[in-house]
Design a protein around this motif. Structure first.
Motif, PDB file in Angstrom:
ATOM      1  N   GLN A 162       0.963   3.960  -3.012  1.00  0.00           N
ATOM      2  CA  GLN A 162       0.576   5.360  -2.766  1.00  0.00           C
ATOM      3  C   GLN A 162       1.607   6.316  -3.346  1.00  0.00           C
ATOM      4  OE1 GLN A 162      -0.008   5.146   1.503  1.00  0.00           O
ATOM      5  NE2 GLN A 162      -2.202   5.431   1.266  1.00  0.00           N
TER       6      GLN A 162
ATOM      7  N   VAL B  93       0.849  -1.209   0.000  1.00  0.00           N
ATOM      8  CA  VAL B  93       0.000   0.000   0.000  1.00  0.00           C
ATOM      9  C   VAL B  93       0.880   1.253   0.000  1.00  0.00           C
ATOM     10  CG1 VAL B  93      -1.616   1.392   1.373  1.00  0.00           C
ATOM     11  CG2 VAL B  93      -2.046  -1.037   1.044  1.00  0.00           C
ATOM     12  N   ASN B  94       1.891   1.282   0.868  1.00  0.00           N
ATOM     13  CA  ASN B  94       2.784   2.448   0.940  1.00  0.00           C
ATOM     14  C   ASN B  94       3.483   2.688  -0.392  1.00  0.00           C
ATOM     15  OD1 ASN B  94       2.129   2.887   3.596  1.00  0.00           O
ATOM     16  ND2 ASN B  94       3.895   1.801   4.421  1.00  0.00           N
TER      17      ASN B  94
ATOM     18  N   ARG C 238      -5.400   2.831 -10.271  1.00  0.00           N
ATOM     19  CA  ARG C 238      -6.341   3.288  -9.239  1.00  0.00           C
ATOM     20  C   ARG C 238      -7.046   2.102  -8.582  1.00  0.00           C
ATOM     21  NH1 ARG C 238      -4.085   8.059  -8.771  1.00  0.00           N
ATOM     22  NH2 ARG C 238      -4.311   9.428 -10.565  1.00  0.00           N
TER      23      ARG C 238
ATOM     24  N   THR D 249       1.578   5.782  -7.593  1.00  0.00           N
ATOM     25  CA  THR D 249       0.371   6.237  -8.307  1.00  0.00           C
ATOM     26  C   THR D 249       0.360   7.757  -8.502  1.00  0.00           C
ATOM     27  OG1 THR D 249      -0.829   6.199  -6.184  1.00  0.00           O
ATOM     28  CG2 THR D 249      -1.187   4.340  -7.671  1.00  0.00           C
ATOM     29  N   LYS D 250       1.245   8.479  -7.796  1.00  0.00           N
ATOM     30  CA  LYS D 250       1.333   9.934  -8.006  1.00  0.00           C
ATOM     31  C   LYS D 250       1.797  10.261  -9.429  1.00  0.00           C
ATOM     32  CE  LYS D 250       0.441  11.283  -3.720  1.00  0.00           C
ATOM     33  NZ  LYS D 250       1.507  11.615  -2.796  1.00  0.00           N
TER      34      LYS D 250
ATOM     35  N   ASN E 132       8.582  12.407   0.286  1.00  0.00           N
ATOM     36  CA  ASN E 132       9.108  11.054   0.501  1.00  0.00           C
ATOM     37  C   ASN E 132      10.449  10.997   1.222  1.00  0.00           C
ATOM     38  OD1 ASN E 132       7.135   9.172  -0.797  1.00  0.00           O
ATOM     39  ND2 ASN E 132       7.493  10.528  -2.536  1.00  0.00           N
TER      40      ASN E 132
ATOM     41  N   ARG F  92      -5.568  -1.746  -0.598  1.00  0.00           N
ATOM     42  CA  ARG F  92      -5.778  -0.976   0.639  1.00  0.00           C
ATOM     43  C   ARG F  92      -6.888  -1.604   1.494  1.00  0.00           C
ATOM     44  NH1 ARG F  92      -6.835   4.649  -1.019  1.00  0.00           N
ATOM     45  NH2 ARG F  92      -4.701   5.297  -0.628  1.00  0.00           N
TER      46      ARG F  92
ATOM     47  N   LEU G 253      -4.634   0.011  -6.226  1.00  0.00           N
ATOM     48  CA  LEU G 253      -4.389   0.619  -4.910  1.00  0.00           C
ATOM     49  C   LEU G 253      -5.599   0.457  -3.997  1.00  0.00           C
ATOM     50  CD1 LEU G 253      -2.825   2.279  -2.851  1.00  0.00           C
ATOM     51  CD2 LEU G 253      -3.517   4.357  -4.051  1.00  0.00           C
ATOM     52  N   GLU G 254      -6.793   0.728  -4.525  1.00  0.00           N
ATOM     53  CA  GLU G 254      -8.003   0.644  -3.695  1.00  0.00           C
ATOM     54  C   GLU G 254      -8.258  -0.784  -3.215  1.00  0.00           C
ATOM     55  OE1 GLU G 254      -9.774   3.106  -2.351  1.00  0.00           O
ATOM     56  OE2 GLU G 254      -8.172   4.299  -3.254  1.00  0.00           O
TER      57      GLU G 254
END
Length: 370
Positions: free
Chosen positions: A15, A11-12, A72, A18-19, A206, A79, A75-76
């Motif tokens: 996150q 997840v980290n 997207r 995905t930026k 970061n 998570r 990640l969801e």
């Protein structure tokens, strides 16, 4: 491909990467995350052709391979998985990925991994290593002054200039200028580039290590990369010539004012509550009689006045500013006291930390009706 890894670590990592996914990708594959598993490592990549991010985490790799999945959704799904660890397995025939954790099982359609423009390490002309706390300071004290106006790209990034063992970072929107210098022990080479503020904000976000650690920077004529921990970040540089800002920094002053940084910051923040809804968010500063009177007036809202002690050397002066330009710099002043160097009511002023010549902030006043 089949791997098992820590849910929180994935997840980290997601996150962060995905930026780099564009809100409106030029091609569908750029909405995806590229995953590569081999030798006990799961590598995740995302790019929008402007910036690219790679993050790596440890994983039990039962079967190595590479896949691409919609970023997207991935990640969801990860998570919201119930367990502490999860397993991803790819069914090559059906082109789907099974994600299982605890009693939950998801299948996601894969994208064509061969179409993904995988991020390669850039071929650099200049390489150097810098401590993350030094780089963090360079960025933090300048990036806030960048312009948001995309029609003039040169001002939407920070100028990075390396000359032997001196690094200078600068940013301006033509109404204010922030410049930060750092002197290093090693000779780093010579470069002068403009780095987009977006990648610098991501870097700041970061670089969270409490113990100073190394960041490896590589650069060529159109790209820059930063590598630290398990993260690799690359970005296109902004084309164009950054203005010669040295001419903008006032060479002398007639009035020197020393203020308590926290007191000045808090007072400006309070007084600007009244002016904030106005077009130019104007506050007036009156320096006289060993004090500073800060005021704002808004015909539709009301007015505010606050007085704080000030050490003033030189003639009294009254000057007005966009309050936000003062608030922004005061958030980045690290010394207990700050210095304001002034000349005329309509001439730019400099704000510095006391006993520190390595950071200079220049701000242009506004003309008021009074």
């Amino acid at each position: 491909m089949k791997i098992t890894c820590s849910k929180s670590e994935m997840v980290n990592a997601l996150q962060i990467v995905t930026k780099a996914i564009a809100s409106k990708p030029q091609t569908p594959i750029l909405s995806g995350i590229f995953l590569r598993a081999e030798n006990g490592i799961l590598e995740m990549q995302a790019t929008n052709n402007e910036i690219g991010l790679i993050n790596k985490i440890p994983a039990e790799v039962e079967e190595s391979g590479q896949i691409a999945l919609g970023g997207r959704y991935l990640l969801e799904v990860i998570r919201k998985m119930p367990g502490d660890s999860l397993t991803l397995s790819y069914n090559r025939t059906e082109k789907i990925v099974n994600i299982t954790s605890g009693q939950a099982n998801f299948t996601l359609l894969s994208m064509n991994a061969a179409e993904f423009p995988t991020i390669k390490e850039i071929e650099s002309t200049v390489d150097f290593t810098i401590k993350d706390n030094v780089l963090r300071s360079l960025i933090k004290k300048t990036v806030f002054a960048c312009s948001k106006d995309e029609s003039r790209p040169v001002f939407t990034g920070c100028s990075l200039e390396v000359a032997d063992n001196k690094i200078t970072m600068a940013a301006t929107n033509m109404h204010r200028l922030a410049v930060k210098y750092e002197q290093l022990n090693d000779e780093l080479g010579n470069i002068k580039v403009i780095i987009p503020s977006l990648i610098l904000q991501e870097l700041l976000h970061n670089m969270t290590s409490e113990i100073p650690s190394d960041v490896h920077v590589s650069c060529n004529f159109n790209q820059i990369s930063f590598a630290f921990d398990n993260l690799y970040m690359t970005s296109r540089l902004i084309e164009g010539a950054f203005p010669d800002y040295n001419n903008v920094i006032p060479a002398n002053h007639t009035t020197l004012v020393t203020l308590d940084s926290a007191e000045f910051n808090a007072a400006v923040d309070r007084v600007s509550l009244i002016s904030r809804s106005g077009d130019y968010n104007v506050i007036k500063l009156e320096f006289a009689n060993s004090q500073l009177v800060i005021s704002s007036n808004n015909p539709d809202v009301g007015n505010a006045v606050e007085t704080i002690p000030a050490s003033i050397e030189g003639p009294d002066i009254t000057i007005a500013f966009n309050a936000q330009y003062i608030i922004d710099v005061m958030k980045n002043i690290d010394s207990n006291k700050c210095e304001l160097r002034l000349t005329q009511p309509l001439s730019p002023i400099t704000i510095r930390e006391e006993h520190n010549d390595a950071f200079i902030y220049v701000v242009t006043p506004v003309r008021t009706a009074h």
